[in-house]
Design a protein around this motif. Structure first.
Motif, PDB file in Angstrom:
ATOM      1  N   LYS A  63       3.346  -8.391   1.920  1.00  0.00           N
ATOM      2  CA  LYS A  63       3.536  -7.132   1.200  1.00  0.00           C
ATOM      3  C   LYS A  63       2.960  -5.961   1.973  1.00  0.00           C
ATOM      4  CE  LYS A  63       1.020  -8.526  -2.306  1.00  0.00           C
ATOM      5  NZ  LYS A  63       0.627  -9.879  -1.872  1.00  0.00           N
ATOM      6  N   SER A  64       1.694  -6.101   2.340  1.00  0.00           N
ATOM      7  CA  SER A  64       1.041  -4.994   3.040  1.00  0.00           C
ATOM      8  C   SER A  64       1.732  -4.723   4.360  1.00  0.00           C
ATOM      9  CB  SER A  64      -0.421  -5.324   3.309  1.00  0.00           C
ATOM     10  OG  SER A  64      -1.110  -5.468   2.119  1.00  0.00           O
ATOM     11  N   THR A  65       2.099  -5.790   5.033  1.00  0.00           N
ATOM     12  CA  THR A  65       2.743  -5.606   6.323  1.00  0.00           C
ATOM     13  C   THR A  65       4.019  -4.798   6.169  1.00  0.00           C
ATOM     14  OG1 THR A  65       1.846  -7.751   6.938  1.00  0.00           O
ATOM     15  CG2 THR A  65       3.589  -6.859   8.329  1.00  0.00           C
ATOM     16  N   PHE A 116       2.012   2.850  -2.153  1.00  0.00           N
ATOM     17  CA  PHE A 116       0.705   2.482  -2.712  1.00  0.00           C
ATOM     18  C   PHE A 116       0.406   1.047  -2.335  1.00  0.00           C
ATOM     19  CE2 PHE A 116       2.425   5.677  -5.562  1.00  0.00           C
ATOM     20  CZ  PHE A 116       1.338   6.465  -5.868  1.00  0.00           C
ATOM     21  N   ASP A 117      -0.743   0.791  -1.733  1.00  0.00           N
ATOM     22  CA  ASP A 117      -1.098  -0.600  -1.441  1.00  0.00           C
ATOM     23  C   ASP A 117      -2.223  -1.037  -2.369  1.00  0.00           C
ATOM     24  OD1 ASP A 117      -1.389  -3.078  -0.434  1.00  0.00           O
ATOM     25  OD2 ASP A 117      -1.865  -2.493   1.618  1.00  0.00           O
ATOM     26  N   GLU A 118      -1.879  -1.764  -3.386  1.00  0.00           N
ATOM     27  CA  GLU A 118      -2.825  -2.266  -4.375  1.00  0.00           C
ATOM     28  C   GLU A 118      -3.858  -1.215  -4.758  1.00  0.00           C
ATOM     29  OE1 GLU A 118      -4.337  -6.066  -3.600  1.00  0.00           O
ATOM     30  OE2 GLU A 118      -2.594  -6.724  -2.462  1.00  0.00           O
ATOM     31  N   PRO A 119      -3.410  -0.077  -5.227  1.00  0.00           N
ATOM     32  CA  PRO A 119      -4.362   1.016  -5.438  1.00  0.00           C
ATOM     33  C   PRO A 119      -5.343   0.740  -6.563  1.00  0.00           C
ATOM     34  CG  PRO A 119      -2.227   1.611  -6.318  1.00  0.00           C
ATOM     35  CD  PRO A 119      -2.039   0.311  -5.610  1.00  0.00           C
TER      36      PRO A 119
HETATM   37 MG    MG Z   1      -2.247  -6.665   1.340  1.00  0.00          MG
END
Ligand code: MG
Ligand code: ATP
Ligand code: ATP
Ligand code: MG
Lengths: 377, 383, 294, 285, 377
Positions: E42-44, E157-160
Motif C-alpha cells: 500500500k505505502s509503496t 494519506f498514508d495511515e494518517p
Molecule cells: Mg505502509
C-alpha cells in the motif's frame, strides 16, 4: 493470594496532585481494568502498585502486607509494559528466562519453565529469535511470557495492546482472557480503549483526573453509569446527551420535557428536582428510526456504513455532530436527507446538574446476572 | 623598502642587550632591518631546520653548534670563516666547536661549561671535610658512598633521562679523562679505555646517586641539589645563581678528574648563529652575526649572570667579573682541556645511541664493556 | 531515473567542498609522503629514488619490537579508556545531587592544551617533588622517592595513564550519552523482575553499549596509535627506548635524524596498520547492524 | 518522601558507593589539575622542595599577576586562540554540515569508501605531514598569517566532525525530507529550512568539539607555519614561559588555568547540549 | 481535475516484485481507500503516485499526463504522512505555510490562505504553537492543513489516523469525510484498519501482496466479496469459514452439506462443482441463537460484552477460536456453556477451492443503492 488493597493512595508531582486518594480493593484472581481519558493517572497508579514510582501518601497493601517501601520483586507483581521493554540483544528465550536468571534458577528447571510459558503463548518456534525479528503480537506475547514465568501474584499491564493493529488486538484480547482463566492470577490492566475494558474486565475502574469515578462490572457501567462522565466514557460510539427539563416526579419515574415532548423515565426520583434542567442520556444503539417515546427529526451529516451496522451523525441544536445513532447495517438513510428518529424512555439515562445519575430501574437480572458478576458465578 | 634579515631567536623574549645592539646596527646600516622571530627553546632548532628543509630558509638562526656539520654537509648553510685574530679572541677549543673541514660554519653566541657543586652541609653531616671537594673520580665515588651511607641522602646527582643533557653529562666525564668520541680524521674512537673508564665510573656511582636517574634530566637534578637532597652535581653557572637564593652552603670546583686526565676538562657547548644558504642576504647576515657577537656586545650579553652562560672570550671585564663572583673560576678553568660536542652527520642518531648506552649501564641492563661496544658499532653509521 | 540522478548530483555537490578541502590540504601531503617513502630524502637537496629500501630497513629487529610495543601500548590505553569511560559514565549517570557539576568537572583534561596536561602529569610522576611519590611516602607506602619515569615498565604505564587521562573525558561523555539513550523501561522491567543494579548493568547496560564502545574504540584507537606528545614530553621514548612507539620512532627518524624518506616509510606503515583496523571496524559494525539504517 | 523514581532511589550505602565512585573518577581526572594549581600557587623557589607538601607554604596568587608581565602578549594569545578557533569552527561547520547531511541522508555509490577515507585523514597527526604541508602552505602564500593556522586546522578537524554530525543527522526522520520534497522544496531549501534547525543540538556538539580541538590542540601548525608573535595561539604562548635554563612553572600553570578558563565557560553553558546532542546521535553506528 | 490512472504499475526491489502490475482508475473527486494486510504494498503504491519512489514499470497518469518522471510538486499532489512529518521547529502557522513559502507566495496572500486552512481545520487558536505542544489529533490536522493550502488535485494519506487513540480516530474520521465533501478533491487513503476503509471510502481497493484483489464500494465488498481474501479482510469481526461439500446445483442456488445438514445457498452456480469441497462464509453478525437453515451447537470459550452487542468466540472442529458470533448486547450466554446457533442460507457466502466467490444473489438495491454508489446519486 493476590489480593490488593489501595488505601487513600495519593501522588503528587510537586504541587500537582495526580492521584487524589484512590481507595480500591482488588480480590484475588480478579481481572480489573483501569480506564480513563489520557492523563487521568492510570499509568501513574499502576506504576505505584508496581513499585516503580513512589507513593506520596496512603498505603498499598498486597496480601495484607504494606508494600509501599518494597521493591517490585518483593511485591510479587509482574508488569507488562506498553512498549514491551524487551531486551533487544537477547533471544526470546533469554528474554523470557530473564527473571529466572535473576533468581539464579538452575538451568534445567529454568528451561522447563520457559518452554512451558512459550507453549502457553505459542512461541515455541521463536525461542531462538531476537525481538527485532518478531511481529508486534509476538513481541507482546514475549513480554507476557516474561511476566508469567515468575508466577507472580499480580499481573500489571499498561496498555499492552495499544501498539497493535485492530485485528491483532482482537486476537490478543482473546488470548489474554484465556490466559487469565488459565493462570487464575490477579490482573490489573490499564487501557484507554474502552472496548478492551468492556471485553476483558471482571471489574472496571473508571478514573477521572486522579479520582475513581465508578467501579463496577462492565455491563453495570454500561447500563447504570453513576455519572455523566462514566456514561460518556463507556460505550462506543459515545452516549448522546440531550438537555431536558424536569416536569415532575411520579411513581413510574421522572417526567421530563424535551422540546415540548414529555416522557416518563423509569429512574428513581429525588426530591426537589421539579422544574430543574436535567440531562437525558441515550446511547446511539438505542436510537431507532421511526417511533418511540420521544421522537425528533434529524438530518444526518455523516453516515458511516460498517456493514453490520450503520452509524449516522447529525447536528442537534446547531452544534457540530453532537448526535449519533447506530442503526442496522442496511438501513436506508442518506446524508443530508432528514429522517425521523425515536427513543424509548426505558433506554434513557438521566443526570442531574452535577452530572450524577438517577438510578435506573433496570433489572440487571433481565440481562443475565451471571455475566455482570461472573466471579460470583 | 628595507631589506630584511630574518633571525630565529631562541627563548621567550629578545634579550634587551640584543635589542639595543640590533637597533644600533640598523641605524648604521640603513635599508636593512633585523627581523628576529622568538621561538621557544624546545622548538627553535626544529623550526629553523624545517624551514631550511622546505626550501625557505631564514637568513640566520640560533642553533646548537653540534648541528652545524649536518647543515654544512647538506649544503644548507654558508661557512663563516674566522680570521686568526678573531679565533684568538676566544678561549681555547671554542672555535673547534664550530669548525668542520677546516673552516668555521657558525659564530658562537652562547657558551656553557660545567663545574662540580657540592653541598657543604651534607659533607659535614657525613663526617667529611666540607671544604675538601673530590678531585678525582675515585674520591668522588667514595665521598658519594660515604654521604649516602651516613646520611641516607644520595651523594651524587646523575641525570640519565632520555634527554640531550644525559649525553652532555657523560661527555664531561669523557673530557675529564682525556677521552674522545671521534678523532680529527673522523674515526670513531668511542671504544677506548678512557671512555670505558668513564662508563665504569658511572656504573660505580649509580648506587650512591638519586633513586631512578633515568627519570631526571640535568635541570631536575639541579633542583634536587637546590633542595638539599643530593650532595654533588655537575652544573653550569645557573646553579650558582640559584644557590644564592637558598640556605645551602655550597662550594664549586672543577670537575673531578679521571685516571687519564691531563687537566681540568669539561664539555664545551656552544650555540651559534648559522647563516643559511639561499636567503639572498647571506653576506649582510654574516656581517650582522659577527657584529652581534663581537667582544663588547657579547660580553655585555653573557655577563648578565643567571642565564647559565660562560664567557666565550677572556677579557678584563671577565676578570673583574670573576673577581667579584669567584664561582666563575672553575667554570672557566675547565675550558682548557675541554672538548666540543662531537660532530656527527646524524647527530640525533648518535645522541640516541649514547643515551641508550648510558641508560643501559645506569639501569644495570648491560655491562659497561658491552654497552660501549654496542654504541661504538652503532654510531659508526651516524658519521 | 531522473529523480535519483539529480539527488546523487546534489549529494556530491554537498560533499564537494569538504572533499576538495581535505583533498587539497591533506591528500597532497599524503601523496607527497607516499612518494617520499621511496626516496632517500634528507636534509640534502638532492633526493634519489631508492625503491623499497626504506621499507626493508624498517624491519630490523628493533623496529619489530617497536611495532609490538605500539600494539601493546595502544591496546592497554584503549582498553583502559573504555573501562574508565564506562565506569565514569555509569557514575555520572547515577541520579545523585550534583551530577551536572560532576559532568562539567570531567571536561578539563579535554580542554587543556595537551602539552600542559602532560606537564602536569610530569609533575605528578616526579619522584622527588611529585604528588604521587610524595603521597606514597607520606602514607608510608614507599620509603623513598619513587621515580615513575625511571624504569621501563613504570614509564610504560605512566605514559599509558596519561594518554588515558586525556582521552577519558570524550569517551565518558559519549558513553554517558549512549547510556542515556537506552530506553528507561528496560531497566524498569528488569528491576520489576528483581534484577539489582549490578545485574542490570551487566545484562542490559553493557550489551546495549556495545555499538558505542566499538565506535569509540575505533576512534580512540586511531588517536592512541598516533599519540605522540605524551610520550615525547614525558620520556622522549626512553628509558632505553622502552616507551618508543611507532609514531615516536617515526618522529625521531624523520624530524630528529632528518631521514625524511625513512620517516615517510614508517608513516605509510602506520597508515596501513590503521587502515586495516578501519576495515575490520567496518566489517564488525556491518555485522552488528546488518539492516540498513532506518 | 522524595519524589525520585523508585528505581533511582538508593540505599545509604549505595549513595556512599556512588559518591566514592565519582570521587575516584574525578580524582583521576582532576588530580593533575590539583597538582598544577598548587604549583601555580607556590613561589618558584619553593616549587622544588621535598618532602612533598600538599598545601603550599606561603602560597599566593602572585603568579597570576606576574604571568601577564613575564609574557606580555598572553592576553593576545588567548584572543588569537579564540579568534582562530572561532573561524576554524565556522569554516568546519560550513563544510561539514552539507557533507554530513549528504552522508546521512543519501545513498550513493562510493559513500562507504569516501567515509572511510575521511576516517583515514583522521589517522594522520599533522606532525608526520609537516614538511609537505609546509610546502603547500608556502605555495598558497598563507605563511605567517592567521590563515596559516586556520587552513590546516580545518582540514584535520573535518573528519571527526563529519562522523559526529552524520550519526546525529541519520536520526532525523526521513519523512521530513520527503514532506518538504512533496511540497516542492529544493534540496537546498530543505537543508536550510528544515534540516539545519532540527540538527541544531548536533551542530552545537560538533561546534564545541571543533572549537576545543582548535583552541587547545593545534600547536604544531601554529609553530611551524607562523612566525609572527602577534598571531600565535595559546599553546604557543604557553611555551613562552619556557626559558633555556628553566621553566617558570608557577606562571606556566597559572597561565594554563587562565587560558582554559574561557573554554570552560563556553562548555559550562553548553554542556547540556553536549550530552543531549550526543544522546540523540549516539545510538547507532 | 484530479483524475488518476495507473497503468500496469510495477515495482521491484531488487528481484522482489512488490507491486505486480497494478491497474486502476480513480475518478475526479473520488475518495479511494487502499486496504490490505501489512506489507502488501500500500505505502509503496502511494509513494509511487506521490513521486517519492520511482516506478519500475508502467505509467502513472494524472489528468492525462504521464507523470512518472515529474517531481511531486509538478504532479499536483499533496501527501499526509503517517508520522505527520511536521517540522518540529516551526510554528503551526509556518508548518502550514511551508509549501507556500517554497513557492515564494507573497506574504499577504499566504497569510490569508493559511488562515483559511486553519479555519477549516479549527486550528485558529493554535497557529502560534509548535507541534510539540499539540495533541495527536491537532497535529494530524496541521499535517492536513499543510496539504490543503497547496490546493492539490490529489490528496494522498498514508495511515494518517493510526497513531491516534480510538475516540480521536472516530472524530478525525468524521472531519476527514467532511473535508472531502468540502474540498471536492480526489483523495487516496491508505489504511490497514478496515473500519476506516468502510466508513470513508467511495471505493475501496483491496490489495493482496502486490495485486488488486477487488475494487468496489464498501458495501459491495461487504456483501459481495469477490474472493475469500476480501471476504475475510472486510468486516469486523472476521467472517467465519466453514468447510462444506457441494451436494448439487439447483435453480435456487447451490446445495451444500455441512456436517450432515444441507442448505441451498442463493448463489449463481457453476458447472462441475457437485461433490467438490467448498467453503461457506458467514459473518459473525449473521449468526443467531436458535434456529436457522443450518444449526449447530457451539461452546463459547470467550465472551466479549461490549454493551451494545456481545461477541462470542468458540472453537469449531477443535481449532482455536475459529468461530465468532456477534449477538445482541444482552444475550444470555456464558462461557463454557454450550448454546445452539443457527445461520440463514441467504446470509451465506460460498467460495470454491481457489477461494473465488460464487456470486451471491443479493439484490443490492434492497439495501439502498444510493449508499452503495453515492457518487452516482
Ligand atoms: Mg505502509
Ligand atoms: N514525572 C512527572 N512529573 C510531572 N507530572 C507528571 C509526571 N508523570 C506524569 N505526570 C502527570 O501526571 C498525570 C497522569 O499521568 P499518567 O501517565 O498516569 O496518565 P495516563 O492516565 O497513563 O495517560 P495516558 O492514557 O496518556 O497514558 C498527567 O497529567 C501527567 O502530566
Ligand atoms: N526499500 C525497500 N527495499 C526492499 N523491500 C522493500 C523496501 N521498502 C518496502 N519493501 C517491501 O515492500 C513490501 C511492501 O511494503 P509497503 O511499505 O508498501 O507495505 P504496506 O502495505 O505499506 O505495509 P504496512 O501496512 O505495514 O505499512 C514489503 O514487503 C516490504 O518489505
Ligand atoms: Mg499511561
Amino acid at each position: 493470594m493476590g489480593q490488593l488493597f489501595l488505601n487513600k493512595v495519593q501522588k503528587f508531582y510537586g504541587d500537582y496532585e495526580v492521584l487524589k486518594g484512590v481507595q480500591l480493593e482488588v480480590k484475588n484472581g480478579e481481572f480489573v481494568v483501569f480506564v480513563g481519558p489520557s492523563g487521568c493517572g492510570k499509568s501513574t497508579l499502576l506504576r505505584m502498585i508496581a513499585g516503580l514510582d513512589a507513593t506520596s501518601a496512603g498505603d498499598i497493601v498486597i496480601d495484607g502486607i504494606r508494600v509501599n517501601d518494597l521493591p517490585p520483586v518483593k511485591r510479587g507483581i509482574a508488569m507488562v509494559f506498553q512498549s514491551y521493554a524487551l531486551y533487544p540483544h537477547m533471544t526470546v528465550f533469554e528474554n523470557i528466562a530473564f527473571p529466572l536468571r535473576v533468581e539464579r534458577m538452575e538451568e534445567e528447571k529454568l528451561k522447563a519453565k520457559v518452554e512451558n510459558a512459550a507453549r502457553i503463548l505459542h512461541l515455541e518456534q521463536r525461542l531462538q529469535q531476537k525481538p527485532g525479528m518478531l511481529s508486534g503480537g509476538q513481541r507482546q506475547r514475549v513480554a507476557i511470557g516474561r511476566a508469567i514465568v515468575r508466577e507472580p501474584k499480580i499481573f500489571l499491564f499498561d496498555e499492552p495492546l495499544s501498539n497493535l493493529d485492530a485485528a491483532l488486538r482482537a486476537d490478543m484480547r482473546i488470548e489474554l482472557a484465556k490466559l487469565h482463566r488459565q493462570l487464575k492470577a490477579t490482573m490489573i490492566y490499564v487501557t484507554h480503549d474502552q472496548v478492551e475494558a468492556m471485553t476483558m474486565a471482571d471489574r472496571i475502574v473508571v478514573l477521572d483526573s486522579g479520582d475513581i469515578s465508578q467501579t463496577g462490572a462492565p455491563l453495570e457501567l454500561y447500563h447504570k453509569p453513576a455519572n455523566q462522565f462514566v456514561a460518556g466514557f463507556i460505550g462506543n460510539p459515545k452516549m448522546n446527551f440531550l438537555p431536558v427539563t424536569c416536569k415532575g416526579v411520579g411513581a413510574n419515574g421522572v417526567e421530563v420535557d424535551y422540546q415540548g415532548q414529555t416522557a416518563v423515565l423509569p429512574v428513581t426520583p429525588r426530591d426537589g428536582i421539579a422544574g430543574k434542567a436535567l440531562t437525558l442520556g441515550i446511547r446511539p444503539e438505542h436510537i431507532q428510526l421511526g417511533g418511540g417515546d420521544i421522537v425528533f427529526k434529524v438530518t444526518p451529516t455523516v453516515i458511516e456504513r460498517l456493514g453490520a451496522n450503520t452509524v449516522a451523525y447529525a447536528s442537534l441544536n446547531g452544534e457540530s455532530e453532537n448526535f449519533c445513532a447506530m442503526l442496522p447495517g442496511s438501513v436506508g438513510i442518506r446524508a443530508d436527507a432528514p429522517v425521523a428518529t425515536g427513543i424509548n424512555a426505558a433506554d434513557c439515562h438521566l443526570f442531574d446538574e452535577a452530572g450524577i445519575a438517577f438510578e435506573r430501574r433496570v433489572e440487571l437480572t433481565e440481562i443475565d446476572m451471571n455475566v455482570i458478576n461472573p466471579t460470583a458465578a | 623598502a628595507d631589506k630584511e634579515i630574518s633571525w630565529i631567536y631562541c627563548g621567550d623574549t629578545i634579550d634587551p642587550v640584543h635589542t639595543k645592539y640590533i637597533k644600533q646596527w640598523e641605524e648604521k646600516n640603513t635599508g636593512w632591518k633585523i627581523a628576529p622571530e622568538v621561538v621557544g627553546w624546545a622548538q627553535c632548532q626544529d623550526k629553523a631546520t624545517t624551514l631550511a628543509a622546505a626550501g625557505t630558509p631564514v637568513a640566520m638562526a640560533y642553533v646548537g653548534s653540534r648541528t652545524l656539520k649536518e647543515f654544512a654537509q647538506n649544503d644548507l648553510i654558508v661557512p663563516v670563516p674566522m680570521t686568526d685574530d678573531e679565533k684568538k679572541t676566544y678561549y681555547p677549543n671554542i672555535v673547534d666547536t664550530v669548525t668542520f673541514e677546516g673552516t668555521q660554519w657558525g659564530v658562537p653566541i652562547a657558551f656553557s661549561t660545567k663545574a662540580l657543586y657540592w653541598n657543604k652541609d651534607l659533607f659535614k653531616q657525613a663526617g667529611l671535610d666540607p671544604e675538601k671537594p673530590p678531585k678525582t673520580w675515585a674520591e668522588e665515588i667514595e665521598m658519594a658512598k660515604t654521604i649516602k651511607e651516613k646520611t641516607g641522602i644520595p651523594g651524587y646527582g646523575l641525570p640519565a633521562k632520555t634527554f640531550d643533557n644525559t649525553m652532555h653529562q657523560f661527555m664531561h666525564w669523557v673530557y675529564t679523562n682525556n677521552g674522545k668520541v671521534i678523532d680529527a680524521d673522523g674515526k670513531v674512537t668511542l671504544d677506548s679505555p678512557e671512555i670505558l673508564a668513564a662508563l665504569k665510573a658511572y656504573k660505580d656511582i649509580v648506587p650512591y646517586s638519586e633513586e631512578g636517574p633515568t627519570a631526571y634530566e640535568q635541570n631536575e637534578v639541579r633542583a634536587i641539589f637546590l633542595d638539599g637532597k643530593v650532595a654533588m652535581i655537575q652544573a653550569g653557572s645557573g646553579a650558582a645563581d640559584r644557590l644564592k637564593a637558598t640556605k645551602i652552603s655550597w662550594g664549586i670546583t672543577t670537575l673531578p678528574l679521571g685516571p687519564d686526565a691531563k687537566g681540568p676538562g669539561t664539555l664545551l657547548i656552544t650555540d651559534s648563529l648559522a647563516i643559511f644558504k639561499g636567503s639572498g642576504v647571506e653576506d649582510k647576515a654574516t656581517e650582522f652575526a659577527k657584529f652581534i657577537t663581537s667582544p663588547d656586545v657579547q660580553s655585555e650579553y653573557e655577563l648578565q649572570g643567571g642565564a647559565g652562560l660562560t664567557p666565550l672570550r677572556p677579557s678584563s671585564k671577565v676578570d673583574e667579573f670573576v673577581a667579584k663572583d669567584p664561582y666563575w673560576k672553575p667554570l672557566i678553568e675547565g675550558i682548557s682541556y675541554g672538548g666540543p660536542e662531537p660532530l656527527f652527520t646524524d647527530y640525533k642518531g648518535f645522541q640516541n645511541s649514547m643515551i641508550e648506552m648510558v641508560q643501559s649501564v645506569v639501569t644495570g641492563k648491560a655491562e659497561p664493556e658491552a654497552a660501549l661496544k654496542k654504541a661504538a658499532g652503532e654510531i659508526e653509521a651516524f658519521k | 531515473m531522473s529523480v535519483q540522478r539529480s539527488t546523487v548530483i546534489f549529494a556530491w555537490i554537498l560533499l564537494l567542498p569538504a572533499v576538495l578541502y581535505v583533498l587539497a590540504i591533506v591528500a597532497y601531503p599524503l601523496v607527497d609522503t607516499f612518494i617520499l617513502s621511496f626516496t632517500d630524502a634528507s636534509l640534502r637537496k638532492t633526493t634519489n629514488w631508492v625503491g623499497w629500501i626504506n621499507y626493508e630497513k624498517i624491519f630490523n629487529e628493533r623496529f619489530a619490537e617497536v611495532i609490538f610495543r605500539t600494539f601493546i601500548w595502544t591496546f592497554f590505553s584503549v582498553a583502559l579508556k573504555m573501562v574508565i569511560g564506562t565506569f565514569g559514565a555509569c557514575m555520572l549517570n547515577a541520579a545523585v545531587p550534583g551530577r551536572s557539576l560532576f559532568r562539567l568537572l570531567t571536561m578539563p583534561p579535554w580542554i587543556v592544551p595537551m602539552a600542559i596536561g602532560i606537564f602536569m602529569w610530569g609533575w605528578m610522576y616526579n619522584g622527588q617533588f611529585g604528588m604521587i611519590s610524595g603521597m606514597l611516602q607520606r602514607f608510608g607506602l614507599a620509603d623513598g622517592p619513587v621515580a615513575f619515569l625511571a624504569y621501563g615498565n613504570t614509564a610504560f604505564w605512566a605514559t599509558i595513564i596519561t594518554d588515558v587521562w586525556i582521552g577519558v573525558p570524550l569517551v565518558t561523555i559519549y558513553f554517558l550519552a549512549a547510556i542515556q539513550s537506552i530506553p528507561k523501561d528496560l531497566y524498569e522491567a528488569a528491576w520489576t523482575d528483581g534484577a539489582g543494579r549490578w545485574y542490570r548493568f551487566r545484562r542490559i547496560t553493557l550489551p546495549l553499549m556495545v555499538p558505542a564502545i566499538i565506535t569509540m574504540s575505533m576512534l580512540s584507537l586511531i588517536a592512541t596509535f598516533n599519540s605522540f606528545d605524551i610520550i615525547w614530553i614525558l620520556t622522549q621514548g626512553g628509558p632505553s627506548g622502552e616507551t618508543t612507539t611507532m609514531i615516536i620512532d617515526t618522529y625521531q627518524t624523520a624530524i630528529g635524524s632528518k631521514k625524511y624518506g625513512e620517516g615517510a616509510a614508517r608513516a605509510v606503515l602506520i597508515c596501513i596498520f590503521l587502515s586495516l583496523f578501519c576495515f575490520a571496524y567496518f566489517r564488525v559494525t556491518r555485522r552488528l547492524n546488518p539492516e540498513k539504517r532506518a | 518522601m522524595s519524589n525520585a523514581a523508585m528505581i533511582d532511589r538508593y540505599r545509604w550505602w549505595e549513595i556512599i558507593l556512588i559518591y566514592c565512585g565519582i570521587a575516584m573518577f574525578l580524582f583521576f581526572v582532576l588530580s593533575p589539575f590539583v597538582e598544577g594549581f598548587l604549583v601555580s600557587l607556590k613561589p618558584l623557589s619553593q616549587l622544588f622542595s621535598s618532602p612533598y607538601r600538599f598545601w603550599p607554604e606561603n602560597g599566593s596568587f602572585e603568579a597570576y599577576r606576574t604571568m601577564w608581565i613575564s609574557v606580555p602578549g598572553f592576553g593576545r594569545y588567548i584572543f588569537n586562540s579564540f579568534f582562530i578557533s572561532t573561524v576554524v569552527t565556522l569554516i568546519v561547520l560550513c563544510l561539514v554540515i552539507p557533507a554530513a547531511y549528504a552522508f546521512a541522508k543519501f545513498e550513493f555509490r562510493g559513500m562507504g569508501i569516501l567515509l572511510g577515507a575521511f576516517l583515514t585523514v583522521n589517522m594522520f597527526s599533522g606532525a608526520v605531514l609537516l614538511i609537505p604541508l609546509f610546502r603547500l602552505m608556502r605555495s598558497m602564500g598563507v605563511l605567517n598569517t592567521y590563515l596559516a593556522m586556520i587552513v590546516p586546522g580545518v582540514a584535520f578537524l573535518i573528519p571527526s566532525a563529519i562522523w559526529l554530525l552524520r550519526t546525529y543527522m541519520i536520526r532525523i526522520p526521513q519523512e521530513l525530507n520527503e514532506a518538504a520534497y512533496m511540497d516542492g522544496a529544493s534540496h537546498f531549501y530543505t537543508l536550510r529550512r528544515v534540516i539545519l534547525p532540527i540538527a541544531m543540538p548536533g551542530i552545537i556538539v560538533v561546534a564545541i568539539t571543533t572549537f576545543i580541538g582548535a583552541y587547545a590542540q593545534q600547536f604544531i601548525f601554529a609553530l611551524t607555519f607562523n612566525s609572527k608573535t602577534e598571531y600565535m595561539p595559546l599553546p604557543v604562548g604557553l611555551f613562552a614561559y619556557f626559558g633555556k635554563q628553566e621553566v617558570i612553572w608557577n606562571e606556566l600553570m597559572a597561565a594554563s588555568f587562565v587560558g582554559i578558563a574561557p573554554a570552560m565557560v563556553v562548555i559550562f553553558f553548553l554542556q547540556r547540549y553536549l550530552v543531549g546532542g550526543l544522546t540523540a546521535g549516539a545510538v547507532k553506528q
